[in-house]
Design a protein around this motif. Structure first.
Motif, PDB file in Angstrom:
ATOM      1  N   SER A 246       0.832  -1.200   0.000  1.00  0.00           N
ATOM      2  CA  SER A 246       0.000   0.000   0.000  1.00  0.00           C
ATOM      3  C   SER A 246       0.870   1.254   0.000  1.00  0.00           C
ATOM      4  O   SER A 246       0.594   2.214  -0.717  1.00  0.00           O
ATOM      5  CB  SER A 246      -0.927  -0.011   1.218  1.00  0.00           C
ATOM      6  OG  SER A 246      -1.723   1.137   1.246  1.00  0.00           O
ATOM      7  N   MET A 247       1.924   1.236   0.806  1.00  0.00           N
ATOM      8  CA  MET A 247       2.828   2.393   0.860  1.00  0.00           C
ATOM      9  C   MET A 247       3.547   2.596  -0.477  1.00  0.00           C
ATOM     10  O   MET A 247       3.679   3.728  -0.948  1.00  0.00           O
ATOM     11  CB  MET A 247       3.851   2.214   1.984  1.00  0.00           C
ATOM     12  CG  MET A 247       3.280   2.297   3.367  1.00  0.00           C
ATOM     13  SD  MET A 247       4.536   1.922   4.581  1.00  0.00           S
ATOM     14  CE  MET A 247       4.160   3.133   5.821  1.00  0.00           C
ATOM     15  N   SER A 248       4.016   1.512  -1.074  1.00  0.00           N
ATOM     16  CA  SER A 248       4.731   1.651  -2.345  1.00  0.00           C
ATOM     17  C   SER A 248       3.787   2.079  -3.471  1.00  0.00           C
ATOM     18  O   SER A 248       4.168   2.850  -4.346  1.00  0.00           O
ATOM     19  CB  SER A 248       5.473   0.366  -2.712  1.00  0.00           C
ATOM     20  OG  SER A 248       4.566  -0.684  -2.942  1.00  0.00           O
TER      21      SER A 248
ATOM     22  N   HIS B 202       1.983   6.300  -7.265  1.00  0.00           N
ATOM     23  CA  HIS B 202       0.974   7.228  -7.782  1.00  0.00           C
ATOM     24  C   HIS B 202       1.414   8.675  -7.610  1.00  0.00           C
ATOM     25  O   HIS B 202       1.161   9.508  -8.484  1.00  0.00           O
ATOM     26  CB  HIS B 202      -0.380   6.987  -7.113  1.00  0.00           C
ATOM     27  CG  HIS B 202      -1.007   5.697  -7.537  1.00  0.00           C
ATOM     28  ND1 HIS B 202      -1.348   5.414  -8.833  1.00  0.00           N
ATOM     29  CD2 HIS B 202      -1.345   4.588  -6.830  1.00  0.00           C
ATOM     30  CE1 HIS B 202      -1.872   4.200  -8.920  1.00  0.00           C
ATOM     31  NE2 HIS B 202      -1.876   3.677  -7.709  1.00  0.00           N
ATOM     32  N   ASP B 203       2.105   8.987  -6.525  1.00  0.00           N
ATOM     33  CA  ASP B 203       2.637  10.338  -6.343  1.00  0.00           C
ATOM     34  C   ASP B 203       3.665  10.656  -7.423  1.00  0.00           C
ATOM     35  O   ASP B 203       3.673  11.751  -7.992  1.00  0.00           O
ATOM     36  CB  ASP B 203       3.276  10.498  -4.964  1.00  0.00           C
ATOM     37  CG  ASP B 203       2.244  10.542  -3.851  1.00  0.00           C
ATOM     38  OD1 ASP B 203       1.049  10.740  -4.158  1.00  0.00           O
ATOM     39  OD2 ASP B 203       2.638  10.392  -2.680  1.00  0.00           O
ATOM     40  N   ARG B 204       4.544   9.686  -7.714  1.00  0.00           N
ATOM     41  CA  ARG B 204       5.557   9.897  -8.772  1.00  0.00           C
ATOM     42  C   ARG B 204       4.895  10.096 -10.121  1.00  0.00           C
ATOM     43  O   ARG B 204       5.323  10.932 -10.919  1.00  0.00           O
ATOM     44  CB  ARG B 204       6.529   8.715  -8.832  1.00  0.00           C
ATOM     45  CG  ARG B 204       7.577   8.733  -7.762  1.00  0.00           C
ATOM     46  CD  ARG B 204       8.719   7.778  -8.059  1.00  0.00           C
ATOM     47  NE  ARG B 204       8.303   6.421  -8.344  1.00  0.00           N
ATOM     48  CZ  ARG B 204       8.162   5.461  -7.438  1.00  0.00           C
ATOM     49  NH1 ARG B 204       8.404   5.728  -6.177  1.00  0.00           N
ATOM     50  NH2 ARG B 204       7.786   4.258  -7.782  1.00  0.00           N
ATOM     51  N   MET B 205       3.832   9.333 -10.400  1.00  0.00           N
ATOM     52  CA  MET B 205       3.142   9.487 -11.689  1.00  0.00           C
ATOM     53  C   MET B 205       2.514  10.874 -11.812  1.00  0.00           C
ATOM     54  O   MET B 205       2.542  11.488 -12.877  1.00  0.00           O
ATOM     55  CB  MET B 205       2.066   8.407 -11.866  1.00  0.00           C
ATOM     56  CG  MET B 205       2.619   7.008 -12.062  1.00  0.00           C
ATOM     57  SD  MET B 205       3.678   6.891 -13.512  1.00  0.00           S
ATOM     58  CE  MET B 205       5.287   6.753 -12.762  1.00  0.00           C
ATOM     59  N   LYS B 206       1.959  11.384 -10.730  1.00  0.00           N
ATOM     60  CA  LYS B 206       1.378  12.729 -10.754  1.00  0.00           C
ATOM     61  C   LYS B 206       2.452  13.773 -10.998  1.00  0.00           C
ATOM     62  O   LYS B 206       2.284  14.691 -11.802  1.00  0.00           O
ATOM     63  CB  LYS B 206       0.660  13.027  -9.429  1.00  0.00           C
ATOM     64  CG  LYS B 206      -0.614  12.257  -9.228  1.00  0.00           C
ATOM     65  CD  LYS B 206      -1.180  12.522  -7.839  1.00  0.00           C
ATOM     66  CE  LYS B 206      -2.307  11.581  -7.521  1.00  0.00           C
ATOM     67  NZ  LYS B 206      -2.743  11.671  -6.130  1.00  0.00           N
ATOM     68  N   ILE B 207       3.567  13.635 -10.314  1.00  0.00           N
ATOM     69  CA  ILE B 207       4.668  14.586 -10.492  1.00  0.00           C
ATOM     70  C   ILE B 207       5.220  14.485 -11.905  1.00  0.00           C
ATOM     71  O   ILE B 207       5.490  15.500 -12.556  1.00  0.00           O
ATOM     72  CB  ILE B 207       5.764  14.326  -9.437  1.00  0.00           C
ATOM     73  CG1 ILE B 207       5.238  14.667  -8.046  1.00  0.00           C
ATOM     74  CG2 ILE B 207       7.018  15.120  -9.757  1.00  0.00           C
ATOM     75  CD1 ILE B 207       6.133  14.218  -6.918  1.00  0.00           C
TER      76      ILE B 207
ATOM     77  N   LEU C 191       5.809  17.364 -14.722  1.00  0.00           N
ATOM     78  CA  LEU C 191       7.122  17.618 -15.318  1.00  0.00           C
ATOM     79  C   LEU C 191       7.070  17.499 -16.840  1.00  0.00           C
ATOM     80  O   LEU C 191       7.726  18.267 -17.556  1.00  0.00           O
ATOM     81  CB  LEU C 191       8.170  16.650 -14.750  1.00  0.00           C
ATOM     82  CG  LEU C 191       8.551  16.880 -13.290  1.00  0.00           C
ATOM     83  CD1 LEU C 191       9.515  15.794 -12.832  1.00  0.00           C
ATOM     84  CD2 LEU C 191       9.147  18.256 -13.089  1.00  0.00           C
ATOM     85  N   ARG C 192       6.304  16.551 -17.363  1.00  0.00           N
ATOM     86  CA  ARG C 192       6.164  16.400 -18.806  1.00  0.00           C
ATOM     87  C   ARG C 192       5.523  17.655 -19.411  1.00  0.00           C
ATOM     88  O   ARG C 192       5.987  18.180 -20.423  1.00  0.00           O
ATOM     89  CB  ARG C 192       5.329  15.164 -19.132  1.00  0.00           C
ATOM     90  CG  ARG C 192       5.375  14.759 -20.587  1.00  0.00           C
ATOM     91  CD  ARG C 192       4.644  13.476 -20.801  1.00  0.00           C
ATOM     92  NE  ARG C 192       4.119  13.160 -19.507  1.00  0.00           N
ATOM     93  CZ  ARG C 192       3.238  12.273 -19.132  1.00  0.00           C
ATOM     94  NH1 ARG C 192       2.754  11.557 -19.878  1.00  0.00           N
ATOM     95  NH2 ARG C 192       2.809  12.059 -17.944  1.00  0.00           N
ATOM     96  N   ASP C 193       4.469  18.149 -18.759  1.00  0.00           N
ATOM     97  CA  ASP C 193       3.844  19.390 -19.220  1.00  0.00           C
ATOM     98  C   ASP C 193       4.835  20.537 -19.179  1.00  0.00           C
ATOM     99  O   ASP C 193       4.874  21.388 -20.080  1.00  0.00           O
ATOM    100  CB  ASP C 193       2.623  19.738 -18.369  1.00  0.00           C
ATOM    101  CG  ASP C 193       1.474  18.762 -18.567  1.00  0.00           C
ATOM    102  OD1 ASP C 193       1.518  17.992 -19.558  1.00  0.00           O
ATOM    103  OD2 ASP C 193       0.561  18.757 -17.725  1.00  0.00           O
ATOM    104  N   LEU C 194       5.664  20.570 -18.153  1.00  0.00           N
ATOM    105  CA  LEU C 194       6.658  21.627 -18.025  1.00  0.00           C
ATOM    106  C   LEU C 194       7.708  21.513 -19.127  1.00  0.00           C
ATOM    107  O   LEU C 194       8.130  22.517 -19.705  1.00  0.00           O
ATOM    108  CB  LEU C 194       7.319  21.537 -16.647  1.00  0.00           C
ATOM    109  CG  LEU C 194       8.205  22.677 -16.223  1.00  0.00           C
ATOM    110  CD1 LEU C 194       7.432  23.986 -16.263  1.00  0.00           C
ATOM    111  CD2 LEU C 194       8.741  22.443 -14.829  1.00  0.00           C
TER     112      LEU C 194
END
Length: 188
Positions: free
Chosen positions: A153-155, A160-165, A169-172
């Motif tokens: 669950s933690m991983s 999911h946090d990394r995917m959001k970031i 970053l891709r948009d940036l």
């Protein structure tokens, strides 16, 4: 003792109470000390009253503890009952329902990005017991299995946090690579 012979259910209950009272008094004072008390004197009556008071207090305390235990059992019955396979592992259908409970406990106990392996053993044990406490038959759950599910669950939360970031970053990057006039060039 004449009262312990046969009789109706009322006398049996009375004998049982008498026996319990006798046992409580004996726990506080030996029979030889009890027979040495002279109940004809005020001091003897005071001693006997004090002994009976202690026995009564012990009985009341035991009764309260029994009532508290009964309340805890009733509260435990209100918790969900989960279906377990052998060795205390949830069956797949039960895990689907328990997963949200595990996720909730993890999210309320730890900051995002924490790894299971970096927690102290005491903290791990506390959270495992919290997960077990969420279910009526949680004591039958396998601790290693729970630890594995908490770690997963933690991983997943970190992933999911990394995917959001990464999406931001891709948009940036797309924004930085746009063709602009020289006066509008900046580094972000």
């Amino acid at each position: 003792m004449a009262g312990t012979g046969g009789g109706g259910s009322g006398s049996k209950g009375g004998d049982n109470n008498e026996e319990r009272l006798r046992k409580m008094v004996v726990d506080h004072l030996r029979a030889s000390e009890l027979s040495a008390i002279d109940t004809r004197t005020p001091e003897g009556l005071a001693s006997l009253t004090a002994i009976l008071g202690q026995a009564l207090q012990a009985g009341l305390t035991a009764g309260k503890e029994k009532l508290d235990l009964k309340k805890k059992k009733e509260e435990r019955k209100k918790l969900p009952l989960i279906t377990l396979a052998e060795e205390g592992i949830l069956i797949e259908l039960a895990y689907t329902g328990a997963k949200s409970t595990i996720r909730h406990i993890v999210s309320t106990n730890f900051a995002r990005g924490v790894e299971w392996g970096t927690l102290s053993k005491a903290e791990q044990k506390r959270v495992i017991n919290q997960v077990k406490g969420a279910f009526r038959n949680g004591g039958e759950l396998d601790s290693h299995w729970i630890a594995d599910k908490i770690s997963n669950s933690m991983s997943q939360a970190r992933y999911h946090d990394r995917m959001k970031i990464r999406a931001h970053l891709r948009d940036l990057n797309v924004y930085m690579n746009l063709q602009r006039s020289l006066q509008f060039s900046e580094d972000i």
